[in-house]
Design an enzyme around this catalytic site. Structure first.
Site, PDB file in Angstrom:
ATOM      1  CB  SER A 119      -0.823   0.069   1.280  1.00  0.00           C
ATOM      2  OG  SER A 119      -1.734  -0.940   1.366  1.00  0.00           O
ATOM      3  CG  HIS A 140      -1.770  -0.212  -4.255  1.00  0.00           C
ATOM      4  ND1 HIS A 140      -1.959   1.111  -3.922  1.00  0.00           N
ATOM      5  CD2 HIS A 140      -2.315  -0.920  -3.238  1.00  0.00           C
ATOM      6  CE1 HIS A 140      -2.588   1.189  -2.770  1.00  0.00           C
ATOM      7  NE2 HIS A 140      -2.817  -0.040  -2.334  1.00  0.00           N
ATOM      8  CD  GLU A 152      -1.323   4.167  -6.467  1.00  0.00           C
ATOM      9  OE1 GLU A 152      -1.426   3.456  -5.452  1.00  0.00           O
ATOM     10  OE2 GLU A 152      -1.280   5.407  -6.411  1.00  0.00           O
ATOM     11  CG  ASN A 190      -3.002   4.000   0.717  1.00  0.00           C
ATOM     12  OD1 ASN A 190      -4.170   4.215   1.045  1.00  0.00           O
ATOM     13  ND2 ASN A 190      -2.581   2.810   0.327  1.00  0.00           N
TER      14      ASN A 190
HETATM   15  C1  LIG Z   1      -5.610   0.714   1.645  1.00  0.00           C
HETATM   16  C2  LIG Z   1      -5.146   0.651   0.256  1.00  0.00           C
HETATM   17  O1  LIG Z   1      -3.948   0.430   0.054  1.00  0.00           O
HETATM   18  C3  LIG Z   1      -5.975   0.872  -0.920  1.00  0.00           C
HETATM   19  C4  LIG Z   1      -7.430   0.596  -0.783  1.00  0.00           C
HETATM   20  O2  LIG Z   1      -7.903  -0.446  -1.150  1.00  0.00           O
HETATM   21  S1  LIG Z   1      -8.317   1.826  -0.082  1.00  0.00           S
HETATM   22  C5  LIG Z   1      -9.973   1.204  -0.146  1.00  0.00           C
HETATM   23  C6  LIG Z   1     -10.585   1.402  -1.503  1.00  0.00           C
HETATM   24  N1  LIG Z   1     -11.939   0.939  -1.455  1.00  0.00           N
HETATM   25  C7  LIG Z   1     -12.953   1.760  -1.169  1.00  0.00           C
HETATM   26  O3  LIG Z   1     -12.778   2.955  -0.998  1.00  0.00           O
HETATM   27  C8  LIG Z   1     -14.280   1.087  -1.061  1.00  0.00           C
HETATM   28  C9  LIG Z   1     -15.374   2.051  -0.688  1.00  0.00           C
HETATM   29  N2  LIG Z   1     -16.642   1.333  -0.628  1.00  0.00           N
HETATM   30  C10 LIG Z   1     -17.331   0.988  -1.740  1.00  0.00           C
HETATM   31  O4  LIG Z   1     -16.958   1.294  -2.867  1.00  0.00           O
HETATM   32  C11 LIG Z   1     -18.615   0.232  -1.524  1.00  0.00           C
HETATM   33  O5  LIG Z   1     -19.065   0.474  -0.221  1.00  0.00           O
HETATM   34  C12 LIG Z   1     -18.477  -1.312  -1.751  1.00  0.00           C
HETATM   35  C13 LIG Z   1     -18.163  -1.593  -3.216  1.00  0.00           C
HETATM   36  C14 LIG Z   1     -17.412  -1.935  -0.868  1.00  0.00           C
HETATM   37  C15 LIG Z   1     -19.792  -1.980  -1.367  1.00  0.00           C
HETATM   38  O6  LIG Z   1     -20.775  -1.412  -2.131  1.00  0.00           O
HETATM   39  P1  LIG Z   1     -22.235  -1.148  -1.549  1.00  0.00           P
HETATM   40  O7  LIG Z   1     -23.071  -0.685  -2.690  1.00  0.00           O
HETATM   41  O8  LIG Z   1     -22.103  -0.312  -0.341  1.00  0.00           O
HETATM   42  O9  LIG Z   1     -22.691  -2.555  -0.995  1.00  0.00           O
HETATM   43  P2  LIG Z   1     -23.292  -3.796  -1.745  1.00  0.00           P
HETATM   44  O10 LIG Z   1     -24.530  -3.455  -2.511  1.00  0.00           O
HETATM   45  O11 LIG Z   1     -23.413  -4.829  -0.671  1.00  0.00           O
HETATM   46  O12 LIG Z   1     -22.153  -4.244  -2.738  1.00  0.00           O
HETATM   47  C16 LIG Z   1     -22.058  -3.825  -4.093  1.00  0.00           C
HETATM   48  C17 LIG Z   1     -21.394  -4.939  -4.852  1.00  0.00           C
HETATM   49  O13 LIG Z   1     -20.062  -5.154  -4.365  1.00  0.00           O
HETATM   50  C18 LIG Z   1     -19.892  -6.517  -3.961  1.00  0.00           C
HETATM   51  N3  LIG Z   1     -19.084  -6.543  -2.742  1.00  0.00           N
HETATM   52  C19 LIG Z   1     -19.299  -5.849  -1.620  1.00  0.00           C
HETATM   53  N4  LIG Z   1     -18.336  -6.117  -0.722  1.00  0.00           N
HETATM   54  C20 LIG Z   1     -17.514  -7.011  -1.292  1.00  0.00           C
HETATM   55  C21 LIG Z   1     -16.347  -7.667  -0.870  1.00  0.00           C
HETATM   56  N5  LIG Z   1     -15.789  -7.441   0.328  1.00  0.00           N
HETATM   57  N6  LIG Z   1     -15.750  -8.521  -1.724  1.00  0.00           N
HETATM   58  C22 LIG Z   1     -16.269  -8.761  -2.946  1.00  0.00           C
HETATM   59  N7  LIG Z   1     -17.370  -8.159  -3.404  1.00  0.00           N
HETATM   60  C23 LIG Z   1     -17.993  -7.300  -2.583  1.00  0.00           C
HETATM   61  C24 LIG Z   1     -21.267  -7.030  -3.681  1.00  0.00           C
HETATM   62  O14 LIG Z   1     -21.320  -8.436  -3.905  1.00  0.00           O
HETATM   63  C25 LIG Z   1     -22.121  -6.262  -4.650  1.00  0.00           C
HETATM   64  O15 LIG Z   1     -22.139  -6.870  -5.914  1.00  0.00           O
HETATM   65  P3  LIG Z   1     -23.525  -7.413  -6.504  1.00  0.00           P
HETATM   66  O16 LIG Z   1     -24.546  -6.362  -6.235  1.00  0.00           O
HETATM   67  O17 LIG Z   1     -23.238  -7.626  -7.926  1.00  0.00           O
HETATM   68  O18 LIG Z   1     -23.755  -8.647  -5.724  1.00  0.00           O
HETATM   69  N1  LIG Z   2      -6.497  -3.996   3.296  1.00  0.00           N
HETATM   70  C1  LIG Z   2      -6.541  -3.200   2.263  1.00  0.00           C
HETATM   71  O1  LIG Z   2      -7.515  -2.495   2.045  1.00  0.00           O
HETATM   72  C2  LIG Z   2      -5.387  -3.164   1.318  1.00  0.00           C
HETATM   73  C3  LIG Z   2      -4.184  -3.746   1.644  1.00  0.00           C
HETATM   74  N2  LIG Z   2      -3.140  -3.703   0.753  1.00  0.00           N
HETATM   75  C4  LIG Z   2      -1.867  -4.308   1.090  1.00  0.00           C
HETATM   76  O2  LIG Z   2      -1.975  -5.710   0.858  1.00  0.00           O
HETATM   77  C5  LIG Z   2      -1.140  -6.413   1.783  1.00  0.00           C
HETATM   78  C6  LIG Z   2      -1.971  -7.441   2.539  1.00  0.00           C
HETATM   79  O3  LIG Z   2      -3.018  -6.769   3.223  1.00  0.00           O
HETATM   80  P1  LIG Z   2      -4.342  -7.543   3.697  1.00  0.00           P
HETATM   81  O4  LIG Z   2      -4.693  -8.608   2.736  1.00  0.00           O
HETATM   82  O5  LIG Z   2      -5.324  -6.506   4.053  1.00  0.00           O
HETATM   83  O6  LIG Z   2      -3.790  -8.230   5.041  1.00  0.00           O
HETATM   84  P2  LIG Z   2      -4.301  -9.554   5.792  1.00  0.00           P
HETATM   85  O7  LIG Z   2      -3.839  -9.414   7.185  1.00  0.00           O
HETATM   86  O8  LIG Z   2      -5.749  -9.792   5.499  1.00  0.00           O
HETATM   87  O9  LIG Z   2      -3.494 -10.734   5.049  1.00  0.00           O
HETATM   88  C7  LIG Z   2      -2.103 -10.895   5.045  1.00  0.00           C
HETATM   89  C8  LIG Z   2      -1.850 -12.383   4.843  1.00  0.00           C
HETATM   90  O10 LIG Z   2      -0.447 -12.617   4.616  1.00  0.00           O
HETATM   91  C9  LIG Z   2      -0.069 -13.711   5.429  1.00  0.00           C
HETATM   92  N3  LIG Z   2       1.369 -13.675   5.691  1.00  0.00           N
HETATM   93  C10 LIG Z   2       2.055 -12.923   6.611  1.00  0.00           C
HETATM   94  N4  LIG Z   2       3.364 -13.190   6.533  1.00  0.00           N
HETATM   95  C11 LIG Z   2       3.515 -14.124   5.550  1.00  0.00           C
HETATM   96  C12 LIG Z   2       4.633 -14.794   4.989  1.00  0.00           C
HETATM   97  N5  LIG Z   2       5.851 -14.580   5.467  1.00  0.00           N
HETATM   98  N6  LIG Z   2       4.432 -15.680   3.977  1.00  0.00           N
HETATM   99  C13 LIG Z   2       3.177 -15.927   3.507  1.00  0.00           C
HETATM  100  N7  LIG Z   2       2.083 -15.304   3.997  1.00  0.00           N
HETATM  101  C14 LIG Z   2       2.248 -14.422   5.008  1.00  0.00           C
HETATM  102  C15 LIG Z   2      -0.882 -13.540   6.685  1.00  0.00           C
HETATM  103  O11 LIG Z   2      -0.876 -14.708   7.445  1.00  0.00           O
HETATM  104  P3  LIG Z   2      -1.010 -14.540   9.077  1.00  0.00           P
HETATM  105  O12 LIG Z   2      -2.454 -14.378   9.337  1.00  0.00           O
HETATM  106  O13 LIG Z   2      -0.406 -15.804   9.585  1.00  0.00           O
HETATM  107  O14 LIG Z   2      -0.178 -13.342   9.482  1.00  0.00           O
HETATM  108  C16 LIG Z   2      -2.255 -13.206   6.062  1.00  0.00           C
HETATM  109  O15 LIG Z   2      -2.945 -14.361   5.654  1.00  0.00           O
HETATM  110  C17 LIG Z   2      -0.464  -5.357   2.659  1.00  0.00           C
HETATM  111  O16 LIG Z   2       0.774  -5.015   2.096  1.00  0.00           O
HETATM  112  C18 LIG Z   2      -1.443  -4.194   2.542  1.00  0.00           C
HETATM  113  O17 LIG Z   2      -0.835  -2.958   2.790  1.00  0.00           O
HETATM  114  C19 LIG Z   2      -3.265  -3.123  -0.480  1.00  0.00           C
HETATM  115  C20 LIG Z   2      -4.451  -2.572  -0.861  1.00  0.00           C
HETATM  116  C21 LIG Z   2      -5.598  -2.505   0.029  1.00  0.00           C
END
Ligand SMILES: CC(=O)CC(=O)SCCNC(=O)CCNC(=O)[C@H](O)C(C)(C)COP(=O)(O)OP(=O)(O)OC[C@H]1O[C@@H](n2cnc3c(N)ncnc32)[C@H](O)[C@@H]1OP(=O)(O)O
Ligand SMILES: NC(=O)C1=CN([C@@H]2O[C@H](COP(=O)(O)OP(=O)(O)OC[C@H]3O[C@@H](n4cnc5c(N)ncnc54)[C@H](OP(=O)(O)O)[C@@H]3O)[C@@H](O)[C@H]2O)C=CC1
Length: 283
Positions: A119, A140, A152, A190
């Site tokens: 991330s 990403h 990304e 991010n």
């Molecule tokens: C941290 C990082 O490094 C980067 C990141 O990822 S940052 C996070 C980026 N993501 C966001 O910002 C997500 C923001 N939220 C959303 O866009 C929406 O709330 C959401 C798409 C998650 C859910 O949408 P919603 O309209 O509120 O709910 P809902 O109607 O239940 O879901 C819409 C669709 O998404 C699907 N969905 C929801 N959650 C899901 C999940 N966790 N996994 C897979 N599919 C999912 C549902 O199945 C649904 O599809 P269908 O209608 O075709 O069945």
């Molecule tokens: N959460 C988010 O929204 C997003 C996350 N990311 C990035 O994706 C990555 C994973 O995040 P996320 O899936 O949320 O995290 P989770 O905690 O859901 O999953 C991480 C997984 O990796 C496993 N793991 C840890 N160490 C090892 C290893 N040495 N070898 C193999 N597997 C290992 C963990 O096992 P265990 O449970 O045993 O630790 C766990 O199953 C991070 O780098 C995060 O920043 C990117 C985009 C969005």
């Protein structure tokens, strides 16, 4: 270069989503984690989502079965020897990621591309522990992977143009949209998203409003699909904290300091939806 086999390392929420979309696109996929139970948890979550897609008429039963046949559980890192592309999605920690990249560099075939779903961590630094920095790249994905269109793509300092082009083509085949960025802490997504989430946590910490009010304001006032505290719980509070620490350290600027309340919750093991408790409680 042709990509046939993809190995996804880490079967958590991101790894399982990435494996799902790769298998749906017809790639042969290994989903790898340290223990069998974590891999099976990832596969079960994929099965659930595919069953829902069939129920909703978005996928045929035949396509679901084909997708599941493409997926192979893995607990042996030696399977990397079969892969053309490896996508790492383990915890957001530089030491853990570099340890894995060193191993993968030894095991994977010479032509294989090593991608990280990090991330925020510098791709250049991850690439530097390998003997193939030109074949290391950031891929990403956004959460939830099956739904979100963006990938990304982060070029490390030494990532080659040909590797970028292969990853761009794979992303398009996954039915996602690649957007290219350079390697700076937090990239674009991010660098912008996480300070907003951190600010929402500060607002809660300072007693400006209740969590529900903060989320409602951003949902109804700014048309965000989720409020920032719900989104933080969804991403994982540990991941949010690690990203803020990377931004603070990477830029050397305290404007990125993580809110103490975020640290406190992570220390308590309140990591959000995945542990059942964060800013909200989940059953
Ligand atoms: C941290 C990082 O490094 C980067 C990141 O990822 S940052 C996070 C980026 N993501 C966001 O910002 C997500 C923001 N939220 C959303 O866009 C929406 O709330 C959401 C798409 C998650 C859910 O949408 P919603 O309209 O509120 O709910 P809902 O109607 O239940 O879901 C819409 C669709 O998404 C699907 N969905 C929801 N959650 C899901 C999940 N966790 N996994 C897979 N599919 C999912 C549902 O199945 C649904 O599809 P269908 O209608 O075709 O069945
Ligand atoms: N959460 C988010 O929204 C997003 C996350 N990311 C990035 O994706 C990555 C994973 O995040 P996320 O899936 O949320 O995290 P989770 O905690 O859901 O999953 C991480 C997984 O990796 C496993 N793991 C840890 N160490 C090892 C290893 N040495 N070898 C193999 N597997 C290992 C963990 O096992 P265990 O449970 O045993 O630790 C766990 O199953 C991070 O780098 C995060 O920043 C990117 C985009 C969005």
């Amino acid at each position: 270069m042709t990509i046939n086999t993809i190995m996804v390392i880490g079967a958590g929420q991101m790894g399982s989503g990435i494996a799902q979309v790769c298998a749906m696109a017809g790639y042969n996929v290994f989903l790898h984690d340290l223990q069998e139970e974590f891999v099976q948890k990832g596969i079960q979550s994929i099965e659930k989502l595919l069953a829902r897609a069939v129920d909703k008429g978005r996928m045929t039963e035949e396509d679901r079965d084909d997708t599941l046949r493409q997926l192979h559980p893995s607990t042996s890192i030696q399977n990397a020897a079969e892969a053309d592309l490896i996508i790492e999605a383990v915890v957001e920690n530089m030491d853990v990621k570099t340890g894995i990249f060193k191993m993968l560099d030894d095991i994977a075939p010479k032509h294989a591309i090593l991608a990280s779903n990090t991330s925020s961590l510098p791709i250049t630094e991850i690439a530097a522990v390998t003997n193939r920095p030109e074949k290391v790249i950031g891929m990403h994905f956004m959460n939830p992977v099956p739904v979100m269109k963006l990938v990304e793509i982060i070029r490390g300092l030494q990532t080659s143009d040909s590797v970028y082009e292969v990853i761009e083509a794979v992303t398009t085949k996954l039915n996602k949209v690649p957007v290219e960025v350079n390697d700076f802490p937090g990239f674009i997504s991010n660098r912008i998203l996480m300070p907003m989430i951190n600010e929402a946590i500060f607002a809660l910490y300072e007693g400006v409003a209740e969590p529900e009010a903060i989320d409602e304001i951003m949902k109804l006032g700014m048309n965000h699909p989720m409020g920032p505290l719900t989104l933080a719980d969804f991403i994982g509070l540990d991941t949010c904290l690690y990203i803020m620490e990377t931004l603070q350290e990477g830029f050397g600027d305290d404007k990125y300091r993580p809110c103490p309340l975020l640290r406190k919750y992570v220390k308590a093991g309140w990591l959000g939806k995945k542990t059942g408790k964060g800013f909200y409680t989940y059953s």
